[in-house]
Scaffold this active site. Structure first.
Site, short mmCIF file in Angstrom:
data_model
loop_
_atom_site.label_atom_id
_atom_site.label_comp_id
_atom_site.label_asym_id
_atom_site.label_seq_id
_atom_site.Cartn_x
_atom_site.Cartn_y
_atom_site.Cartn_z
N TYR A 135 -14.94 0.77 8.85
CA TYR A 135 -13.75 1.43 9.44
C TYR A 135 -13.05 1.29 10.50
CZ TYR A 135 -8.98 4.01 9.29
OH TYR A 135 -8.25 4.87 9.28
N GLY A 170 -0.15 5.19 -1.13
CA GLY A 170 -0.82 5.78 -0.13
C GLY A 170 -0.07 7.21 0.48
N GLN A 171 -1.41 7.71 1.40
CA GLN A 171 -0.65 8.79 1.65
C GLN A 171 0.09 8.77 2.86
OE1 GLN A 171 -3.13 10.72 4.74
NE2 GLN A 171 -2.65 12.89 4.90
N GLY A 190 0.86 -1.39 -0.58
CA GLY A 190 0.17 -0.03 -0.02
C GLY A 190 0.51 1.13 0.01
N ASN A 218 -1.70 -7.73 -4.38
CA ASN A 218 -3.21 -7.14 -4.36
C ASN A 218 -2.90 -8.06 -3.04
OD1 ASN A 218 -5.96 -7.22 -4.01
ND2 ASN A 218 -6.58 -8.37 -6.05
N ASP A 264 1.78 -1.78 -4.63
CA ASP A 264 0.35 -1.22 -4.09
C ASP A 264 -0.02 -1.81 -5.20
OD1 ASP A 264 -0.39 1.86 -3.13
OD2 ASP A 264 -1.43 1.05 -4.88
N ILE A 265 -1.20 -2.05 -5.43
CA ILE A 265 -2.83 -2.50 -6.46
C ILE A 265 -2.31 -2.00 -7.18
CG2 ILE A 265 -4.51 -1.49 -5.84
CD1 ILE A 265 -6.48 -4.09 -6.09
#
Ligand code: AKB
Length: 316
Positions: free
Chosen positions: A143, A12-13, A9, A53, A35-36
């Protein structure tokens, strides 16, 4: 022994900044970003990249087998706001991804795993101010309860299988190098972009909605400090509270006005993210992180605002 680090991942941020920091410490070739999606600019140009993934067990197994990482950071997740639009997908991604990684950590004897939790693990019946490490937790977003369940799994794998898993309950994160991806606290990044581009911003949370937030430099330092801490110092294997600083949209707007006097802030009449924010703590107690691994915050609101504007000005 040199580390071999896999960051899942990475686009991302958090991932974008963490990969850069880890490559600076351990050498670019020792930090595999994955990452995907295709790698973003910062990731592509600074070291190795693999497609991953987290829902594809074979794909993930292949990555563990090929690289035999000593440390894995699992950052792939669906955040609070998007999670409410895609509840089943959020649960699946956030849970299945974690269980795959924990299983492979056992199989490949990975030395350390990092997995991010969030202030979203707290809910409407948790104490709202200085929310302690241990208290009532009744998260009402997918979440939030995927993170709470994930924390229980992390502790379970630590106790049952000896996986050295470490975790932080991040507050809302603010940084200029990467955009946030679908959370309730995203306004605190968007506001800086819009202030510089248009001189005005319409927030989606009410003026008085206080939330715990943290500058990305602090968040990355906290993550690396926790991962570097001696295992015997860590008394928490679910996830550590991390306080950051608490402020409202109005207070942030006032701070921005010190740099951009004509900045205009307005507030949306209603937004589904308000209910999520209202269910979260207004401030957090992170005494345990301070005691166990010496955590200390650096950036206050004035310092965050100055740094965000200085750096965003150069790239906007
Ligand atoms: C979100 O808003 O969903 C995230 C978080 C606080 O975990 N930034």
């Amino acid at each position: 022994m040199s580390e071999k680090i896999l960051v899942i991942g990475a686009n991302g941020q958090i991932g974008t900044e963490l990969v850069t920091a880890l490559r600076g410490i351990h050498g670019a070739e020792n930090v595999i970003a994955s990452d995907i999606n295709s790698p973003n600019y910062a990731i592509r140009n600074s070291g190795p990249f693999e497609f991953a993934n987290v829902l594809d067990k074979d794909n993930l197994h292949h990555l563990f087998d090929k690289h035999r990482p000593t440390q894995v950071y699992l950052l792939a997740a669906i955040l609070s706001a998007v999670g409410e639009q895609k509840p089943k997908m959020a649960w699946d991604l956030n849970m299945t991804g974690l269980l795959h990684v924990l299983d492979f950590a056992v199989e490949f004897k990975t030395s350390k795993i990092f997995w991010p939790s969030s202030i979203a693990v707290f809910g409407p019946h948790s104490p709202q101010y200085n929310t302690p490490q241990y208290c009532v937790m009744d998260p009402n977003t997918v979440y939030g309860f995927s993170k709470l369940a994930g924390e229980r799994w992390c502790e379970y794998y630590y106790v049952k299988y000896g996986v050295d898993v470490r975790s932080l309950r991040y507050p809302g994160l603010i940084g200029w190098r990467a955009n946030p991806g679908g959370g309730t606290t995203d306004y605190a990044v968007h506001i800086f972009h819009e202030a510089l581009k248009k001189g005005k911003y319409q927030g989606f949370l009410s003026a008085q909605t206080a939330l715990p937030m943290m500058y990305m430099d602090d968040a990355i330092r906290a993550t690396i400090n926790l991962m570097d801490a001696p295992a015997e110092n860590l008394s928490i294997r679910s996830s550590y509270n991390l306080a950051g600083i608490s402020f409202t949209p109005e207070q942030l707007a006032e701070e921005i006005k010190k740099h951009i006097p004509d900045f205009e802030m307005s507030y949306a009449d209603s937004d589904p993210r308000q209910a999520i924010a209202d269910s979260w703590p207004k401030s957090i107690d992170d005494t345990q992180a301070q005691q166990d691994w010496g955590w200390q915050l650096d950036y206050d609101l004035a310092k965050i605002t100055g740094d965000m504007l200085t750096n965003l000005k150069k790239i906007i």
